[in-house]
Design a protein around this motif. Structure first.
Motif, PDB file in Angstrom:
ATOM      1  N   CYS A 128       0.831  -1.211   0.000  1.00  0.00           N
ATOM      2  CA  CYS A 128       0.000   0.000   0.000  1.00  0.00           C
ATOM      3  C   CYS A 128       0.862   1.257   0.000  1.00  0.00           C
ATOM      4  N   GLY A 129       1.875   1.269  -0.859  1.00  0.00           N
ATOM      5  CA  GLY A 129       2.705   2.461  -1.007  1.00  0.00           C
ATOM      6  C   GLY A 129       2.329   3.197  -2.280  1.00  0.00           C
ATOM      7  N   GLY A 130       3.201   4.045  -2.757  1.00  0.00           N
ATOM      8  CA  GLY A 130       2.936   4.758  -4.007  1.00  0.00           C
ATOM      9  C   GLY A 130       2.141   6.027  -3.790  1.00  0.00           C
ATOM     10  N   SER A 131       2.336   6.960  -4.718  1.00  0.00           N
ATOM     11  CA  SER A 131       1.698   8.274  -4.578  1.00  0.00           C
ATOM     12  C   SER A 131       0.668   8.556  -5.661  1.00  0.00           C
ATOM     13  N   GLY A 132       0.579   7.715  -6.696  1.00  0.00           N
ATOM     14  CA  GLY A 132      -0.445   7.901  -7.719  1.00  0.00           C
ATOM     15  C   GLY A 132      -0.388   9.233  -8.409  1.00  0.00           C
ATOM     16  N   THR A 133       0.813   9.677  -8.807  1.00  0.00           N
ATOM     17  CA  THR A 133       0.972  11.022  -9.357  1.00  0.00           C
ATOM     18  C   THR A 133       0.185  11.233 -10.645  1.00  0.00           C
ATOM     19  N   ARG A 134      -0.038  10.175 -11.422  1.00  0.00           N
ATOM     20  CA  ARG A 134      -0.740  10.345 -12.704  1.00  0.00           C
ATOM     21  C   ARG A 134      -2.241  10.552 -12.525  1.00  0.00           C
ATOM     22  N   LEU A 135      -2.736  10.425 -11.286  1.00  0.00           N
ATOM     23  CA  LEU A 135      -4.140  10.722 -11.019  1.00  0.00           C
ATOM     24  C   LEU A 135      -4.299  12.019 -10.235  1.00  0.00           C
ATOM     25  N   TRP A 136      -3.297  12.896 -10.302  1.00  0.00           N
ATOM     26  CA  TRP A 136      -3.456  14.250  -9.766  1.00  0.00           C
ATOM     27  C   TRP A 136      -4.505  14.974 -10.616  1.00  0.00           C
ATOM     28  N   PRO A 137      -5.324  15.841 -10.035  1.00  0.00           N
ATOM     29  CA  PRO A 137      -5.270  16.415  -8.680  1.00  0.00           C
ATOM     30  C   PRO A 137      -6.092  15.658  -7.628  1.00  0.00           C
ATOM     31  N   LEU A 138      -6.758  14.562  -8.022  1.00  0.00           N
ATOM     32  CA  LEU A 138      -7.532  13.841  -7.009  1.00  0.00           C
ATOM     33  C   LEU A 138      -6.603  13.068  -6.080  1.00  0.00           C
ATOM     34  N   SER A 139      -5.547  12.488  -6.627  1.00  0.00           N
ATOM     35  CA  SER A 139      -4.564  11.766  -5.832  1.00  0.00           C
ATOM     36  C   SER A 139      -3.432  12.708  -5.434  1.00  0.00           C
ATOM     37  N   ARG A 140      -3.142  12.763  -4.143  1.00  0.00           N
ATOM     38  CA  ARG A 140      -2.060  13.617  -3.624  1.00  0.00           C
ATOM     39  C   ARG A 140      -1.120  12.762  -2.770  1.00  0.00           C
ATOM     40  N   THR A 141       0.061  13.285  -2.493  1.00  0.00           N
ATOM     41  CA  THR A 141       1.044  12.543  -1.704  1.00  0.00           C
ATOM     42  C   THR A 141       0.470  12.109  -0.367  1.00  0.00           C
ATOM     43  N   ALA A 142      -0.273  12.990   0.292  1.00  0.00           N
ATOM     44  CA  ALA A 142      -0.830  12.687   1.612  1.00  0.00           C
ATOM     45  C   ALA A 142      -2.127  11.891   1.532  1.00  0.00           C
ATOM     46  N   PHE A 143      -2.706  11.782   0.346  1.00  0.00           N
ATOM     47  CA  PHE A 143      -3.952  11.029   0.154  1.00  0.00           C
ATOM     48  C   PHE A 143      -3.925  10.410  -1.234  1.00  0.00           C
ATOM     49  N   PRO A 144      -3.076   9.378  -1.439  1.00  0.00           N
ATOM     50  CA  PRO A 144      -2.885   8.807  -2.777  1.00  0.00           C
ATOM     51  C   PRO A 144      -4.054   7.960  -3.250  1.00  0.00           C
ATOM     52  N   LYS A 145      -3.962   7.522  -4.503  1.00  0.00           N
ATOM     53  CA  LYS A 145      -5.116   6.958  -5.213  1.00  0.00           C
ATOM     54  C   LYS A 145      -5.696   5.712  -4.562  1.00  0.00           C
ATOM     55  N   GLN A 146      -4.863   4.922  -3.856  1.00  0.00           N
ATOM     56  CA  GLN A 146      -5.395   3.684  -3.273  1.00  0.00           C
ATOM     57  C   GLN A 146      -6.456   3.935  -2.213  1.00  0.00           C
ATOM     58  N   PHE A 147      -6.518   5.156  -1.688  1.00  0.00           N
ATOM     59  CA  PHE A 147      -7.514   5.486  -0.667  1.00  0.00           C
ATOM     60  C   PHE A 147      -8.731   6.200  -1.251  1.00  0.00           C
ATOM     61  N   LEU A 148      -8.802   6.272  -2.579  1.00  0.00           N
ATOM     62  CA  LEU A 148      -9.909   6.940  -3.252  1.00  0.00           C
ATOM     63  C   LEU A 148     -10.913   5.925  -3.787  1.00  0.00           C
ATOM     64  N   VAL A 149     -12.161   6.355  -3.935  1.00  0.00           N
ATOM     65  CA  VAL A 149     -13.195   5.550  -4.600  1.00  0.00           C
ATOM     66  C   VAL A 149     -13.202   5.964  -6.068  1.00  0.00           C
ATOM     67  N   LEU A 150     -12.601   5.148  -6.910  1.00  0.00           N
ATOM     68  CA  LEU A 150     -12.506   5.442  -8.338  1.00  0.00           C
ATOM     69  C   LEU A 150     -13.278   4.452  -9.186  1.00  0.00           C
ATOM     70  N   SER A 151     -13.686   3.342  -8.584  1.00  0.00           N
ATOM     71  CA  SER A 151     -14.461   2.316  -9.281  1.00  0.00           C
ATOM     72  C   SER A 151     -15.265   1.558  -8.235  1.00  0.00           C
ATOM     73  N   GLY A 152     -16.569   1.488  -8.420  1.00  0.00           N
ATOM     74  CA  GLY A 152     -17.413   0.836  -7.425  1.00  0.00           C
ATOM     75  C   GLY A 152     -17.708   1.754  -6.246  1.00  0.00           C
ATOM     76  N   LYS A 153     -18.010   1.163  -5.090  1.00  0.00           N
ATOM     77  CA  LYS A 153     -18.401   1.939  -3.916  1.00  0.00           C
ATOM     78  C   LYS A 153     -17.340   1.938  -2.815  1.00  0.00           C
ATOM     79  N   ALA A 154     -16.315   1.096  -2.951  1.00  0.00           N
ATOM     80  CA  ALA A 154     -15.255   1.027  -1.955  1.00  0.00           C
ATOM     81  C   ALA A 154     -13.972   1.615  -2.537  1.00  0.00           C
ATOM     82  N   THR A 155     -13.033   1.978  -1.653  1.00  0.00           N
ATOM     83  CA  THR A 155     -11.757   2.491  -2.140  1.00  0.00           C
ATOM     84  C   THR A 155     -10.962   1.358  -2.783  1.00  0.00           C
ATOM     85  N   LEU A 156      -9.950   1.708  -3.555  1.00  0.00           N
ATOM     86  CA  LEU A 156      -9.124   0.683  -4.189  1.00  0.00           C
ATOM     87  C   LEU A 156      -8.442  -0.185  -3.142  1.00  0.00           C
ATOM     88  N   PHE A 157      -7.990   0.413  -2.048  1.00  0.00           N
ATOM     89  CA  PHE A 157      -7.365  -0.343  -0.965  1.00  0.00           C
ATOM     90  C   PHE A 157      -8.352  -1.338  -0.359  1.00  0.00           C
TER      91      PHE A 157
END
Length: 486
Positions: A14-43
């Motif tokens: 569960c590392g990585g910063s997801g820079t290619r999904l900026w501005p939704l993904s940020r260093t302090a809140f990267p993409k794995q903690f976002l809901v981008l598909s479905g109803k749950a976060t990727l993590f």
């Protein structure tokens, strides 16, 4: 059918910063903690997928999550939303890529003289077919039980130059596993087209199945510098409830490298057996906004939209509205991403180039690279509403039973107004209780603490005033979340 029960440890990287999904993904809140598909976060999806392995023939041990120290409370908060998931967090003080991360997990898994099979997956991918995913993993577990390293291979759907490729042998065993002949890392377009036509190559999705002892033996042989440095840091670890922390100073000396470069790509030319099991489950690594569009629910014009949007004469586009109404007219194949403090507009075919913008943000030391306007904290969150040269206005929410640290500021005073719930405020030696529409003043240099002792959320409006309003103007004396530096 399994011949004997398998001890399985799910490992989530569960590392990585997801820079290619900026501005939704940020260093302090990267993409794995976002809901981008479905109803749950990727993590959460990654954790839940591995729970599906459990059956009468599989003993599923507690999940091991390797993540950054700064993200530990994001992980805990998202785990609390899931049912019946027991996990331990291995916290990296700084990122050292995936090879040290997996080595930490393997060392932890064998810490009690056990040798389970590790099922390893990144935290930022999506899959559409859970049944096929589980079936492929069951086959991979059987192969790993015999001592092989197993990588899951995804049949390519296009000549993508952003993935590593696996070349497999023709013959397969009883578990549909193929011997891996070689790996190629991110080929050029002409080579990728040749791979696609041949049918012998598969994408490397970064998912592995192997015994913990096999990984440790392999990395010790193929990348001994990483193994030795990681072992030293792990042997001087500290345990704090759910958190396992390798020694920070020793961890910094670990060479940074990926699982693929450090070990996997060297295996076909070594004595270590590496095999591939095909994964046909609608895999996507969501590595770009174009990938998010590909997995999204499309309307009749092939548009994917989130939030409050209005589209007219627009097609093949992704429009994401986080705070405001976003309207698009007369465009084709574009991406619009709106957040509270940044807006991205681009050609969908240029999705990989977002990283160039992030590099510029980093060079200019802009906070939009690292933080959203709304920032998660272990006690709740704060949202910066407005700011001037000598003032800043925040909306702050404190979770039930939570407290901020006992602290003071050298360059600012604070005014607090309660808008919801009940606050307990300590200011120097004075303790008061504030209800809705009541307020207090924290003078510059006064030691203070804000607490929510109730069962409902607490919300306040904070107005800071002073000569400097940076988040680093804080001296902590006591903290429930381990943030006081000795």
């Amino acid at each position: 059918m399994y011949k004997h029960p398998h001890q399985i440890v799910p490992v989530i990287l569960c590392g990585g910063s997801g820079t290619r999904l900026w501005p939704l993904s940020r260093t302090a809140f990267p993409k794995q903690f976002l809901v981008l598909s479905g109803k749950a976060t990727l993590f959460q999806q990654a954790v839940e997928r591995l729970q599906s392995l459990k059956n009468a023939s599989v003993i599923l041990n507690d999940t091991l999550i390797v993540t950054n120290e700064e993200h530990r409370f994001l992980v805990l908060d998202q785990l609390r939303e899931m049912k019946n998931v027991k996990a331990h967090l291995l916290l990296e003080p700084i990122g050292r890529n995936t090879a040290p991360a997996l080595t930490l997990a393997a060392l932890q898994a064998t810490d009690n003289s056990e040798d389970p099979i590790l099922v390893v997956t990144p935290a930022d991918q999506t899959l559409q077919d859970q049944a096929n995913f589980t079936k492929s993993l069951h086959n991979a577990i059987e192969v790993a039980d015999k001592g092989s390293i197993v990588v899951l291979g995804i049949k390519p759907t296009k000549p993508d130059t952003g993935f590593g490729y696996i070349k497999k042998d023709i013959s397969e065993d009883e578990y549909h596993a193929f011997k891996v002949l070689n790996f190629t890392e991110k080929p050029d377009l002409k080579t990728a087209e040749t791979y696609l036509k041949s049918g012998e190559y598969f994408w490397n999705g970064g998912m592995f199945v192997l015994r913990a002892s096999v990984w440790l033996k392999t990395i010790q042989h193929l990348s001994p510098d990483i193994y030795e440095a990681t072992l030293k840091a792990f042997n001087h670890k500290t345990n704090d409830d759910l958190f396992i922390r390798p020694n920070e100073n020793l961890f910094k000396s670990i060479p940074a490298n990926s699982i693929d470069y450090a070990v996997i790509e060297k295996c076909p030319q070594s004595n270590f057996d590496i095999r591939m099991v095909e994964l046909d489950a609608g895999w996507n690594d969501l590595g770009s906004w174009d990938a998010v569009w590909q997995v999204g629910d499309k309307d009749k014009n092939q548009n994917v939209t989130y939030g409050d949007t209005l589209l007219e004469n627009t097609k093949n586009s992704l429009v994401y509205a986080d705070h405001k109404l976003v309207s698009v007219v007369g465009l084709d194949n574009i991406v619009v991403i709106e957040t509270s403090d940044a807006i991205l507009v681009m050609d969908r075919n240029q999705s990989q180039e977002v990283k160039l913008l992030v590099n510029k943000l980093n060079t200019e030391k802009r906070e939009e690279k690292n933080l959203h306007r709304k920032v998660a904290r272990p006690w709740g969150w704060y949202d910066s509403l407005d700011e001037g040269e000598t003032f800043k206005v925040k909306r702050i929410q404190v979770n039930p039973g939570a407290s901020l640290s006992l602290q003071k500021h050298a360059k600012r005073a604070e005014h607090w107004v309660v808008v919801k719930g009940v606050a307990e405020v300590l200011c120097n030696d004075k303790k008061i209780t504030l209800k809705e529409n009541e307020s207090t003043y924290i003078p510059l240099g006064h030691t203070h603490r804000l607490s929510n002792l109730g069962k409902d959320v607490l919300e306040i409006i904070e107005v800071q005033s002073g000569s400097y309003l940076g988040e680093d103007d804080i001296e902590r004396f006591d903290d429930s979340y381990g943030r006081v530096k000795n």
